[in-house]
Motif scaffolding. Structure first.
Motif, PDB file in Angstrom:
ATOM      1  N   ARG A 124      -1.889  19.437   4.016  1.00  0.00           N
ATOM      2  CA  ARG A 124      -1.074  20.525   4.569  1.00  0.00           C
ATOM      3  C   ARG A 124      -0.085  21.107   3.573  1.00  0.00           C
ATOM      4  O   ARG A 124       0.253  22.281   3.642  1.00  0.00           O
ATOM      5  N   TRP A 125       0.434  20.279   2.669  1.00  0.00           N
ATOM      6  CA  TRP A 125       1.435  20.775   1.725  1.00  0.00           C
ATOM      7  C   TRP A 125       1.641  19.722   0.655  1.00  0.00           C
ATOM      8  O   TRP A 125       1.054  18.639   0.697  1.00  0.00           O
ATOM      9  N   ASN A 126       2.514  20.021  -0.288  1.00  0.00           N
ATOM     10  CA  ASN A 126       2.885  19.056  -1.322  1.00  0.00           C
ATOM     11  C   ASN A 126       3.491  17.805  -0.683  1.00  0.00           C
ATOM     12  O   ASN A 126       4.118  17.877   0.361  1.00  0.00           O
ATOM     13  N   PHE A 127       3.320  16.697  -1.343  1.00  0.00           N
ATOM     14  CA  PHE A 127       3.928  15.413  -0.985  1.00  0.00           C
ATOM     15  C   PHE A 127       3.315  14.759   0.258  1.00  0.00           C
ATOM     16  O   PHE A 127       3.944  13.915   0.883  1.00  0.00           O
ATOM     17  N   GLU A 128       2.065  15.100   0.574  1.00  0.00           N
ATOM     18  CA  GLU A 128       1.339  14.328   1.581  1.00  0.00           C
ATOM     19  C   GLU A 128       0.986  12.992   0.921  1.00  0.00           C
ATOM     20  O   GLU A 128       0.673  12.940  -0.262  1.00  0.00           O
ATOM     21  N   LYS A 129       1.050  11.912   1.701  1.00  0.00           N
ATOM     22  CA  LYS A 129       0.950  10.566   1.132  1.00  0.00           C
ATOM     23  C   LYS A 129      -0.181   9.772   1.771  1.00  0.00           C
ATOM     24  O   LYS A 129      -0.361   9.804   2.980  1.00  0.00           O
ATOM     25  N   PHE A 130      -0.900   9.036   0.932  1.00  0.00           N
ATOM     26  CA  PHE A 130      -1.965   8.146   1.380  1.00  0.00           C
ATOM     27  C   PHE A 130      -1.707   6.760   0.809  1.00  0.00           C
ATOM     28  O   PHE A 130      -1.567   6.594  -0.405  1.00  0.00           O
ATOM     29  N   LEU A 131      -1.681   5.766   1.670  1.00  0.00           N
ATOM     30  CA  LEU A 131      -1.514   4.384   1.254  1.00  0.00           C
ATOM     31  C   LEU A 131      -2.893   3.743   1.207  1.00  0.00           C
ATOM     32  O   LEU A 131      -3.639   3.799   2.189  1.00  0.00           O
ATOM     33  N   ILE A 132      -3.241   3.159   0.060  1.00  0.00           N
ATOM     34  CA  ILE A 132      -4.514   2.459  -0.083  1.00  0.00           C
ATOM     35  C   ILE A 132      -4.245   0.998  -0.405  1.00  0.00           C
ATOM     36  O   ILE A 132      -3.213   0.658  -0.992  1.00  0.00           O
ATOM     37  N   ASP A 133      -5.198   0.143  -0.032  1.00  0.00           N
ATOM     38  CA  ASP A 133      -5.059  -1.269  -0.373  1.00  0.00           C
ATOM     39  C   ASP A 133      -5.698  -1.516  -1.743  1.00  0.00           C
ATOM     40  O   ASP A 133      -6.184  -0.581  -2.402  1.00  0.00           O
ATOM     41  N   GLY A 134      -5.716  -2.748  -2.180  1.00  0.00           N
ATOM     42  CA  GLY A 134      -6.226  -3.086  -3.504  1.00  0.00           C
ATOM     43  C   GLY A 134      -7.714  -2.858  -3.680  1.00  0.00           C
ATOM     44  O   GLY A 134      -8.212  -2.823  -4.806  1.00  0.00           O
ATOM     45  N   ASP A 135      -8.437  -2.689  -2.569  1.00  0.00           N
ATOM     46  CA  ASP A 135      -9.869  -2.389  -2.634  1.00  0.00           C
ATOM     47  C   ASP A 135     -10.141  -0.890  -2.603  1.00  0.00           C
ATOM     48  O   ASP A 135     -11.294  -0.473  -2.677  1.00  0.00           O
ATOM     49  N   GLY A 136      -9.085  -0.088  -2.414  1.00  0.00           N
ATOM     50  CA  GLY A 136      -9.243   1.356  -2.352  1.00  0.00           C
ATOM     51  C   GLY A 136      -9.463   1.884  -0.946  1.00  0.00           C
ATOM     52  O   GLY A 136      -9.748   3.063  -0.758  1.00  0.00           O
ATOM     53  N   THR A 137      -9.324   1.017   0.053  1.00  0.00           N
ATOM     54  CA  THR A 137      -9.458   1.450   1.440  1.00  0.00           C
ATOM     55  C   THR A 137      -8.185   2.167   1.867  1.00  0.00           C
ATOM     56  O   THR A 137      -7.081   1.665   1.630  1.00  0.00           O
ATOM     57  N   VAL A 138      -8.339   3.322   2.496  1.00  0.00           N
ATOM     58  CA  VAL A 138      -7.176   4.067   2.967  1.00  0.00           C
ATOM     59  C   VAL A 138      -6.628   3.358   4.206  1.00  0.00           C
ATOM     60  O   VAL A 138      -7.328   3.168   5.190  1.00  0.00           O
ATOM     61  N   VAL A 139      -5.366   2.984   4.142  1.00  0.00           N
ATOM     62  CA  VAL A 139      -4.707   2.227   5.198  1.00  0.00           C
ATOM     63  C   VAL A 139      -3.880   3.145   6.096  1.00  0.00           C
ATOM     64  O   VAL A 139      -3.786   2.926   7.299  1.00  0.00           O
ATOM     65  N   ALA A 140      -3.261   4.161   5.501  1.00  0.00           N
ATOM     66  CA  ALA A 140      -2.378   5.046   6.275  1.00  0.00           C
ATOM     67  C   ALA A 140      -2.234   6.382   5.552  1.00  0.00           C
ATOM     68  O   ALA A 140      -2.377   6.464   4.331  1.00  0.00           O
ATOM     69  N   ARG A 141      -1.915   7.400   6.358  1.00  0.00           N
ATOM     70  CA  ARG A 141      -1.641   8.740   5.848  1.00  0.00           C
ATOM     71  C   ARG A 141      -0.304   9.174   6.425  1.00  0.00           C
ATOM     72  O   ARG A 141      -0.035   8.953   7.609  1.00  0.00           O
ATOM     73  N   PHE A 142       0.520   9.791   5.592  1.00  0.00           N
ATOM     74  CA  PHE A 142       1.855  10.223   6.009  1.00  0.00           C
ATOM     75  C   PHE A 142       2.026  11.698   5.678  1.00  0.00           C
ATOM     76  O   PHE A 142       1.682  12.141   4.582  1.00  0.00           O
ATOM     77  N   ALA A 156       4.414  -0.364   6.182  1.00  0.00           N
ATOM     78  CA  ALA A 156       2.989  -0.343   5.841  1.00  0.00           C
ATOM     79  C   ALA A 156       2.759  -0.860   4.424  1.00  0.00           C
ATOM     80  O   ALA A 156       1.800  -1.602   4.175  1.00  0.00           O
ATOM     81  N   VAL A 157       3.642  -0.500   3.488  1.00  0.00           N
ATOM     82  CA  VAL A 157       3.546  -1.014   2.117  1.00  0.00           C
ATOM     83  C   VAL A 157       3.732  -2.526   2.125  1.00  0.00           C
ATOM     84  O   VAL A 157       2.930  -3.274   1.553  1.00  0.00           O
ATOM     85  N   GLU A 158       4.786  -2.980   2.763  1.00  0.00           N
ATOM     86  CA  GLU A 158       5.084  -4.417   2.762  1.00  0.00           C
ATOM     87  C   GLU A 158       3.961  -5.238   3.371  1.00  0.00           C
ATOM     88  O   GLU A 158       3.692  -6.355   2.925  1.00  0.00           O
ATOM     89  N   LYS A 159       3.292  -4.694   4.356  1.00  0.00           N
ATOM     90  CA  LYS A 159       2.189  -5.405   5.021  1.00  0.00           C
ATOM     91  C   LYS A 159       1.041  -5.692   4.050  1.00  0.00           C
ATOM     92  O   LYS A 159       0.304  -6.662   4.222  1.00  0.00           O
ATOM     93  N   LEU A 160       0.898  -4.855   3.027  1.00  0.00           N
ATOM     94  CA  LEU A 160      -0.189  -5.013   2.052  1.00  0.00           C
ATOM     95  C   LEU A 160       0.146  -5.959   0.903  1.00  0.00           C
ATOM     96  O   LEU A 160      -0.740  -6.365   0.168  1.00  0.00           O
ATOM     97  N   LEU A 161       1.403  -6.306   0.765  1.00  0.00           N
ATOM     98  CA  LEU A 161       1.848  -7.062  -0.412  1.00  0.00           C
ATOM     99  C   LEU A 161       2.047  -8.533  -0.097  1.00  0.00           C
ATOM    100  O   LEU A 161       2.365  -8.905   1.034  1.00  0.00           O
ATOM    101  N   PRO A 162       1.895  -9.379  -1.127  1.00  0.00           N
ATOM    102  CA  PRO A 162       2.171 -10.803  -0.910  1.00  0.00           C
ATOM    103  C   PRO A 162       3.634 -11.011  -0.556  1.00  0.00           C
ATOM    104  O   PRO A 162       4.508 -10.272  -1.021  1.00  0.00           O
ATOM    105  N   GLN A 163       3.862 -11.962   0.293  1.00  0.00           N
ATOM    106  CA  GLN A 163       5.235 -12.264   0.712  1.00  0.00           C
ATOM    107  C   GLN A 163       6.016 -12.854  -0.466  1.00  0.00           C
ATOM    108  O   GLN A 163       5.484 -13.567  -1.289  1.00  0.00           O
ATOM    109  N   GLN A 164       7.301 -12.534  -0.492  1.00  0.00           N
ATOM    110  CA  GLN A 164       8.168 -13.078  -1.536  1.00  0.00           C
ATOM    111  C   GLN A 164       8.576 -14.485  -1.146  1.00  0.00           C
ATOM    112  O   GLN A 164       8.724 -14.811   0.029  1.00  0.00           O
ATOM    113  N   ASP A 165       8.781 -15.325  -2.152  1.00  0.00           N
ATOM    114  CA  ASP A 165       9.234 -16.703  -1.898  1.00  0.00           C
ATOM    115  C   ASP A 165      10.667 -16.746  -1.488  1.00  0.00           C
ATOM    116  O   ASP A 165      11.471 -15.964  -1.808  1.00  0.00           O
TER     117      ASP A 165
END
Length: 165
Positions: A124-142, A156-165
């Motif tokens: 639709r315009w500049n700054f449309e965002k797509f979140l992909i996982d490490g396999d390249g699967t599209v997880v979310a669009r913003f 959504a980003v945090e859900k894809l990342l390993p938890q911090q110790d």
């Protein structure tokens, strides 16, 4: 073929694949422009990139001049603008088209994903965002006005990342 295998040059013109740019790790792909009312999102995108880089995340900027001719510059002008004004360190690609007959193959693999309102298809315009996982699967669009620090985007980003110790 995985989205990560899609050829796309870096901003400096050197050949790469999307996987080269993301490191085959979760990433937020954003069509960016230097002369848009939403250009200040570069600051938030850089903060997001810095905040999660150590956990294997990257933002990738994909310059596009299709919306109001708001990214008219050369690759060097784009690099200089982003570096000088927003201290951008995340990877940037060559200038591409995200809609129409010359839509880049990366976006062919993205646009069928709906956002939270159900919109799929053309960007639709500049700054449309797509979140992909490490396999390249599209997880979310913003949608474009979603700020990089938006709670749903960050969750959504945090859900894809390993938890911090």
């Amino acid at each position: 073929m995985s989205l990560l295998d899609t050829p796309i040059a870096r901003l400096d013109g050197t050949p790469a694949t999307l996987g080269d740019l993301t490191g085959a790790k979760p990433a937020l792909l954003v069509n960016v422009a230097s002369q848009c009312g939403m250009t200040p999102q570069y600051s938030g995108l850089e903060r997001l990139h810095q905040q999660y880089a150590e956990r294997g995340f990257s933002v990738v900027g994909l310059p596009c001049n299709q919306f109001g001719s708001q990214e008219p510059g050369t690759a060097e002008e784009i690099r200089e603008f982003c570096s000088t004004n927003y201290a951008v360190t995340f990877p940037m690609t060559e200038k591409i088209e995200v809609n129409g007959e010359r839509r880049h193959d990366v976006y062919e693999g993205l646009v069928s994903t709906p956002d939270a309102t159900g919109h799929s298809g053309d960007i639709r315009w500049n700054f449309e965002k797509f979140l992909i996982d490490g396999d390249g699967t599209v997880v979310a669009r913003f949608e474009p006005r979603t700020e990089p620090d938006d709670l749903a985007l960050v969750a959504a980003v945090e859900k894809l990342l390993p938890q911090q110790d």
